[in-house]
Scaffold this active site. Sequence first.
Site, PDB file in Angstrom:
ATOM      1  N   SER A  52       0.793  -1.237   0.000  1.00 13.45           N
ATOM      2  CA  SER A  52       0.000   0.000   0.000  1.00 13.45           C
ATOM      3  C   SER A  52       0.821   1.281   0.000  1.00 13.45           C
ATOM      4  O   SER A  52       0.257   2.361  -0.186  1.00 13.45           O
ATOM      5  CB  SER A  52      -0.952   0.005   1.200  1.00 13.45           C
ATOM      6  OG  SER A  52      -2.077  -0.804   0.925  1.00 13.45           O
ATOM      7  N   GLY A 265       4.338   9.206   6.384  1.00 15.40           N
ATOM      8  CA  GLY A 265       4.726   7.882   5.948  1.00 15.40           C
ATOM      9  C   GLY A 265       3.554   7.070   5.469  1.00 15.40           C
ATOM     10  O   GLY A 265       2.460   7.588   5.223  1.00 15.40           O
ATOM     11  N   HIS A 266       3.796   5.783   5.345  1.00 18.45           N
ATOM     12  CA  HIS A 266       2.751   4.843   4.950  1.00 18.45           C
ATOM     13  C   HIS A 266       3.266   3.449   5.260  1.00 18.45           C
ATOM     14  O   HIS A 266       4.474   3.200   5.242  1.00 18.45           O
ATOM     15  CB  HIS A 266       2.439   4.965   3.458  1.00 18.45           C
ATOM     16  CG  HIS A 266       1.008   4.674   3.104  1.00 18.45           C
ATOM     17  ND1 HIS A 266       0.459   3.416   3.222  1.00 18.45           N
ATOM     18  CD2 HIS A 266       0.015   5.470   2.639  1.00 18.45           C
ATOM     19  CE1 HIS A 266      -0.819   3.465   2.844  1.00 18.45           C
ATOM     20  NE2 HIS A 266      -1.112   4.697   2.494  1.00 18.45           N
ATOM     21  N   GLY A 268       2.591  -0.839   4.332  1.00 19.58           N
ATOM     22  CA  GLY A 268       2.032  -1.700   3.308  1.00 19.58           C
ATOM     23  C   GLY A 268       2.081  -3.144   3.740  1.00 19.58           C
ATOM     24  O   GLY A 268       3.019  -3.554   4.437  1.00 19.58           O
ATOM     25  N   GLY A 272       1.932 -12.119   3.386  1.00 20.84           N
ATOM     26  CA  GLY A 272       3.263 -12.540   3.811  1.00 20.84           C
ATOM     27  C   GLY A 272       4.358 -11.533   3.548  1.00 20.84           C
ATOM     28  O   GLY A 272       5.547 -11.850   3.687  1.00 20.84           O
TER      29      GLY A 272
END
Length: 400
Positions: A52, A265-266, A268, A272
């Site tokens: 993401s 930020g981000h 993701g 897994g």
Amino acid sequence: MIDLAELIEEHGVVGAQLAVLTDGEIADVAAGELNAGTRAPVTTDSLFQIASITKVWTATLVQELANEGRLDLDRPARDILPDFRPVITPRQLLTHTSGIDGDLFHDTGSGDDAVERFVARLADAPQISPPGELWSYCNSGFTVLGRIVEVLRGKPFNTVLKERLAVPLGLTVATTYAEGAAVHAAVGHVDGQPVTDPGPESDWPAGSALAMSARDLLAFARMHLATPAFAIMREPQVSLPDFGYRSRWGLGWELHDYSGGLVVGHNGGNKGLSAYLRVAPERGVAIALVASGGRAQAVFDDVVANLFSELAGVRRAALPVPPADPEPVDVERVTGTYRCAGHEVVVTQAGHGRVLVRLDGDEREFVRLRDDALIAVEKPHTVLVLMNGLLHFGRAAVRI
């Protein structure tokens, strides 16, 4: 630099890269394996899906169009996509406030028309709240933004991403599963075993497949810091529900709750696989961690506490913990079944003033944190917020 090999071994992570940006320079390190089956080692050139975090790339392509005067973020998206019926704006899509049910995943193939076909299936997407009213994380909305990019640029989304971002920056990226496999990108691991079915990849703009090294992810972040026209993306647009910490959202970026300065930020996560990006714009410091399998969040927490915070001079706000002597939960108010696309939450009464919450098959006990919030008894201390018949866990689920 942190001893990454020791850290991932401690937390059962199969393979990882860590990159750090300071004074305009990037240092990086790699450890572990790309695939527990082949035992191929991770190098600093290996590619990992950023999941993401791709949304920040999509938001950047959208902001470019706005900067060029080709897209008004506050006009309805259907000005560009006439068959898309919900009356929502690109700004609402960028800030997860469109009201569209967030996790509508469709398999529309892996051809150049995949995004177009995906968005066609969202034409009558249900809305769980009025546009602009509520933040609720929305993968589907970023696929719509990707289609807007396609229409206005006249090219497939992945082609635009490469031409306008990856190639000018000299980055090596894989935008599809096939491209990732061709360069032996890291595979996801669950319970130590390689993931063989990662799921459909058609929603590329939301983060299904884009892969790169941690170093190249920071090169992208460095470009953002050096481009004044993108600074507007770091300005707060909306506040998140009160999950026990103060967080806001900009145009694609999350504005995190740190003391000592702005941090954006981000995160993701694909099956897994995990990825984390934090940037302290005022200090010119950033970190990127990409990892496969294990307890990647624990690795990231260690990196933030012992590296990023020290370099950037910032501190992450303390996360909420259960009260020592919580008041009983109002079971009549909170028990029931709540649903949104891809998720079901079932809340039932437990003993000692607690409730049992089953979220996507995972059952845990929760206690009262506030009148409008529950908190998990055991770590991680997940907070669920109650609002107007909704149960919010990052996505807003409707009581049925």
